[in-house]
Motif scaffolding. Structure first.
Motif, PDB file in Angstrom:
ATOM      1  N   THR A  34      29.657  52.712  76.391  1.00  0.00           N
ATOM      2  CA  THR A  34      28.971  51.460  76.080  1.00  0.00           C
ATOM      3  C   THR A  34      27.622  51.459  76.779  1.00  0.00           C
ATOM      4  N   THR A  35      26.558  51.272  76.017  1.00  0.00           N
ATOM      5  CA  THR A  35      25.218  51.253  76.588  1.00  0.00           C
ATOM      6  C   THR A  35      24.587  49.887  76.361  1.00  0.00           C
ATOM      7  N   MET A  36      24.068  49.323  77.450  1.00  0.00           N
ATOM      8  CA  MET A  36      23.546  47.956  77.419  1.00  0.00           C
ATOM      9  C   MET A  36      22.045  47.943  77.636  1.00  0.00           C
ATOM     10  N   PHE A  37      21.396  47.012  76.979  1.00  0.00           N
ATOM     11  CA  PHE A  37      19.997  46.731  77.282  1.00  0.00           C
ATOM     12  C   PHE A  37      19.858  45.250  77.564  1.00  0.00           C
ATOM     13  N   PRO A  38      19.444  44.875  78.768  1.00  0.00           N
ATOM     14  CA  PRO A  38      19.221  43.450  79.012  1.00  0.00           C
ATOM     15  C   PRO A  38      17.969  42.997  78.255  1.00  0.00           C
ATOM     16  N   THR A  39      18.080  41.886  77.556  1.00  0.00           N
ATOM     17  CA  THR A  39      16.913  41.318  76.883  1.00  0.00           C
ATOM     18  C   THR A  39      16.813  39.858  77.297  1.00  0.00           C
ATOM     19  N   ARG A  40      15.755  39.216  76.828  1.00  0.00           N
ATOM     20  CA  ARG A  40      15.593  37.802  77.172  1.00  0.00           C
ATOM     21  C   ARG A  40      16.732  36.965  76.634  1.00  0.00           C
ATOM     22  N   VAL A  86      22.265  43.199  75.351  1.00  0.00           N
ATOM     23  CA  VAL A  86      22.534  43.727  74.021  1.00  0.00           C
ATOM     24  C   VAL A  86      23.276  45.042  74.171  1.00  0.00           C
ATOM     25  N   ARG A  87      24.368  45.159  73.453  1.00  0.00           N
ATOM     26  CA  ARG A  87      25.094  46.426  73.487  1.00  0.00           C
ATOM     27  C   ARG A  87      24.625  47.294  72.334  1.00  0.00           C
ATOM     28  N   ALA A  88      23.750  48.227  72.655  1.00  0.00           N
ATOM     29  CA  ALA A  88      23.217  49.098  71.601  1.00  0.00           C
ATOM     30  C   ALA A  88      24.259  50.109  71.148  1.00  0.00           C
ATOM     31  N   VAL A  89      25.138  50.465  72.085  1.00  0.00           N
ATOM     32  CA  VAL A  89      26.251  51.347  71.763  1.00  0.00           C
ATOM     33  C   VAL A  89      27.482  50.711  72.365  1.00  0.00           C
ATOM     34  N   GLU A  90      28.501  50.520  71.570  1.00  0.00           N
ATOM     35  CA  GLU A  90      29.675  49.845  72.108  1.00  0.00           C
ATOM     36  C   GLU A  90      30.946  50.636  71.838  1.00  0.00           C
ATOM     37  N   ALA A  91      31.631  50.951  72.929  1.00  0.00           N
ATOM     38  CA  ALA A  91      32.952  51.557  72.868  1.00  0.00           C
ATOM     39  C   ALA A  91      33.015  52.723  71.892  1.00  0.00           C
ATOM     40  N   VAL A  92      32.110  53.661  72.058  1.00  0.00           N
ATOM     41  CA  VAL A  92      32.106  54.813  71.158  1.00  0.00           C
ATOM     42  C   VAL A  92      32.979  55.925  71.733  1.00  0.00           C
ATOM     43  N   GLY A  94      22.102  52.548  66.648  1.00  0.00           N
ATOM     44  CA  GLY A  94      22.539  53.093  67.930  1.00  0.00           C
ATOM     45  C   GLY A  94      22.789  54.587  67.940  1.00  0.00           C
ATOM     46  N   LYS A  95      22.452  55.273  66.857  1.00  0.00           N
ATOM     47  CA  LYS A  95      22.703  56.727  66.809  1.00  0.00           C
ATOM     48  C   LYS A  95      21.957  57.466  67.909  1.00  0.00           C
ATOM     49  N   SER A  96      20.645  57.230  67.966  1.00  0.00           N
ATOM     50  CA  SER A  96      19.846  57.954  68.959  1.00  0.00           C
ATOM     51  C   SER A  96      20.217  57.539  70.379  1.00  0.00           C
ATOM     52  N   LEU A 138      21.337  42.699  67.126  1.00  0.00           N
ATOM     53  CA  LEU A 138      22.419  43.072  68.041  1.00  0.00           C
ATOM     54  C   LEU A 138      22.700  41.985  69.071  1.00  0.00           C
ATOM     55  N   ALA A 139      21.702  41.126  69.318  1.00  0.00           N
ATOM     56  CA  ALA A 139      21.920  40.059  70.300  1.00  0.00           C
ATOM     57  C   ALA A 139      22.667  38.889  69.657  1.00  0.00           C
ATOM     58  N   ASP A 140      22.845  38.950  68.369  1.00  0.00           N
ATOM     59  CA  ASP A 140      23.401  37.797  67.666  1.00  0.00           C
ATOM     60  C   ASP A 140      24.372  38.270  66.579  1.00  0.00           C
ATOM     61  N   LEU A 141      25.394  38.996  67.002  1.00  0.00           N
ATOM     62  CA  LEU A 141      26.339  39.545  66.034  1.00  0.00           C
ATOM     63  C   LEU A 141      27.345  38.488  65.612  1.00  0.00           C
ATOM     64  N   PRO A 142      27.777  38.546  64.376  1.00  0.00           N
ATOM     65  CA  PRO A 142      28.824  37.614  63.957  1.00  0.00           C
ATOM     66  C   PRO A 142      30.138  37.970  64.651  1.00  0.00           C
TER      67      PRO A 142
END
Lengths: 310, 350
Positions: B15-21, B25-31, B50-52, B291-295
């Motif tokens: 899981t890779t996270m990016f803090p935003t305002r 945001v989880r750019a990669v989650e549980a891969v 999130g591939k790259s 990604l910050a606002d996923l359903p």
């Protein structure tokens, strides 16, 4: 299995040596081919070379003593004027010293000041600028504000102040010029590194396992050296003029050592009856600085990749 | 591929996270991914899925303030997620190499191509012996190896091109040079981030053929990141389809392509134009969600033509998508769709 036994870390000086060697090999042949397409820069280069040779071989070229004259030979006009003689091709000054000889020895001072002050400025400016542009953050803020502060002083006034504070002399002169001279290189290096850092080859270098230090020194620096080199050439003319100004004001090189600036100052009082005493060293300054600037312009055309159409 | 091999590279719950305002945001989650020796895995999805980021997470190169938040990257069973900078640098380029989309901007414009390939040999001390001034023959040995690698990747007249600058190469040659840099140290894993996207179709085919040859001759495992499902179908053994930072479908290539079980994969397949067919391309409506606002529930539900209210409830696991999926485990065909049990793919109109 991961190998860790055959890995040694390399000292920083080896990266630096590397850059120098690689740049050298790359540029020399290309550079010469390009220079021949810019006749003005080529002529300017030849003029600079003449100055350099004159400075190096001054004692072999002339028989006169640059610092001691003969009071009986005062204010002899140049050879082509009435009353002139080829013993003193460019005439003599108020103390009977041969102006030609003093011009030759004065070239040593001017060139040494230009090279040293710019050289030290490049080293300081490049190191700090590259680090600030690469790492950013607080280091960058502090250095940039300090650079802004120095930029707020006019160069000559700043140098006069420093010289007045530290006293005249060659070493102090170099210090006074570099105290502010590095800022230009700092700003250039910082901006260039910031731009280069966003390019993909930097990421590729990270991906291939290079450290930040190595990337900064061995990947990015070679790409910005050309701009630094162009600025260095252009600043050298400026440094020489500033040195002459300080010497003119009596704050730079002290008599009896010949310096063009103080030679111009010497001739001020006799300007009406012996014009050559001031004018000839003045022309020496003009020609050298003009040649350096023209050479720098040509260098910019040749080296700046943004102007080059492949 | 032979499933009895021990995994070469394993991502566990990465899981890779990016803090935003607007929050993290989880750019990669549980891969979860497994790559075996000699395997080619395709990582497919739209831009921004999130591939790259997965590739950069593997190499520990997530730009701050982003970070790998959870999970592990295992290289031959060794956890490389928390290695020190120096240890990680020994893995990058040496064990795991990466090639990029735009070869010209990836090569350093200031150096000869050959020197750049040699640089990676020098960096990882591939030639033993004391440093340059003491051992002048070392440089010759390095050069020989560089020429060898250049030949291997199909750069003609490598001796003459050793001293060429990147801009003097064509796009295809640049990509070959980049692959040569990647291969110089004979890495176990090659990460290819859209390596053919910037190239002409004919050159694309050559580069793909080259990568396949490398894979067969050296058993280098490859992760191919691409948005081109057609390319992945042709080149990869396994395909993982990503959407909004998650793997939505994974499995052996033929199963994923022929029987896509996730509507997103099916949608991607309908976007591929076929030569000689006049079938209209059907784009997937809408865009990749913020990604910050996923359903809640399924991230794809907003664009899915067969979404039902239940799709926005709860958390979806990967479900077995073929009869032998459970038996084959990570080598099987899995999809993250709640309706997998009753969902039938609308047949492609041929």
């Amino acid at each position: 299995m991961t190998t860790s036994t055959d890995i040694r870390t390399q000292p920083a000086w080896r990266y630096l040596l590397d850059i120098r060697l690689r740049l050298w090999r790359r540029n020399l042949a290309d550079f010469w081919a390009e220079l021949r397409k810019h006749p003005v820069a080529l002529i300017a280069g030849v003029v600079i070379l003449i100055y350099i040779l004159a400075a190096l071989f001054a004692p072999q070229i002339t028989a006169h003593d640059p610092e001691r004259g003969s009071l009986r030979q005062r204010l002899i006009p140049p050879a082509w004027e009435e009353g002139g003689s080829w013993t003193y091709p460019l005439g003599t000054d108020g103390q009977g010293r041969d102006i030609y000889t003093r011009i030759l020895f004065g070239a040593r001072v001017s060139l040494a000041v230009g090279l040293l002050s710019v050289g030290i400025s490049v080293i300081i400016g490049l190191a700090l600028g590259a680090a600030a542009g690469y790492y950013r953050g607080r280091l960058d803020s502090i250095l940039s504000r300090f650079a802004d502060l120095l930029m707020a002083f006019p160069f000559l006034i700043f140098a006069i102040g420093v010289m007045a504070f530290m006293g005249p002399g060659f070493t102090n002169l170099i210090l006074a010029l570099t105290f502010k001279g590095w800022v230009e290189f700092f700003r250039l290096a910082r901006g260039e590194v910031m731009a280069e850092k966003t390019r993909e080859y930097v990421e590729a270098a990270r991906v291939s396992g290079q450290s930040h230090t190595r990337i900064m020194l061995s990947e990015i620096t070679p790409n910005i050296m050309q701009s630094i080199f162009v600025l260095a050439t252009l600043r050298m003319g400026f440094m020489i003029v500033t040195e002459a100004s300080l010497s003119f004001l009596g704050l730079g090189i002290q008599p009896p050592t010949p310096a063009w600036g103080s030679m111009v100052a010497d001739g001020r009082n006799t300007l009406l009856n012996a014009w050559w005493v001031s004018t000839i060293p003045g022309l020496a300054i003009v020609f050298l600085v003009l040649a350096i600037n023209l050479f720098g312009e040509g260098l910019r055309d040749i080296l700046d990749p943004r102007l080059k159409i492949e | 591929m032979n499933d009895t091999h021990a995994p070469l590279l394993e991502l566990r719950n990465l899981t890779t996270m990016f803090p935003t305002r607007r929050g993290e945001v989880r750019a990669v989650e549980a891969v979860n991914l497994t790559l075996r020796k000699g395997q080619i895995l395709g990582l497919v999805g739209e831009s921004g899925c999130g591939k790259s980021t997965v590739l950069l997470s593997i190499l520990g190169l997530i730009a701050k303030p982003g970070r790998v938040d959870k999970g592990q990257v295992l290289l031959e069973g060794r956890d490389i997620t928390h290695l020190s900078g120096g240890e990680m640098r020994r893995i990058r380029g040496r064990e795991i190499a990466m090639i990029f989309q735009d070869p010209l901007s990836t090569l350093n414009p200031a150096f000869h191509v050959g020197e750049q390939i040699r640089e990676s040999l020098r960096l990882h001390h591939m030639m033993l012996g004391p440093p340059w001034p003491l051992d002048r023959a070392k440089k010759a040995r390095e050069k020989k190896r560089v020429i060898e690698v250049m030949q291997e990747v199909g750069i003609p007249a490598p001796e003459a091109r050793y001293k060429a600058y990147p801009h003097q190469f064509s796009g295809g040659m640049q990509q070959r040079a980049l692959i040569a840099i990647g291969l110089a140290c004979q890495p176990k894993v090659l990460l290819a981030d859209e390596p053919t996207t910037a190239l002409d179709v004919t050159i694309q085919a050559q580069i793909v053929a080259l990568m396949r040859r490398i894979n067969q001759e050296h058993h280098t495992a490859i992760i191919l990141v691409t948005h081109d499902l057609g390319l992945a179908a042709e080149f990869c053994d396994h395909i993982a389809v990503m959407y909004a930072g998650r793997i939505v479908e994974i499995g052996p290539t033929d199963q994923v392509i022929e029987e896509p079980r996730h509507p997103y994969t099916a949608g991607l397949l309908r976007c591929i134009p076929h030569v000689g067919e006049r079938r209209a391309i059907e784009p997937i409506p809408g865009n990749v969600p913020d990604l910050a606002d996923l359903p809640p529930g399924c991230a794809f539900s907003l664009r899915c033509d067969s979404a039902r209210p239940v799709c926005n409830e709860g958390f979806f696991r990967l479900q077995p998508a073929s009869a032998d999926a459970v038996k084959r485990g990570e080598g099987g065909h899995w999809a993250r769709c709640l309706r997998l049990t009753d969902y039938q793919m609308p047949a492609l109109e041929d």
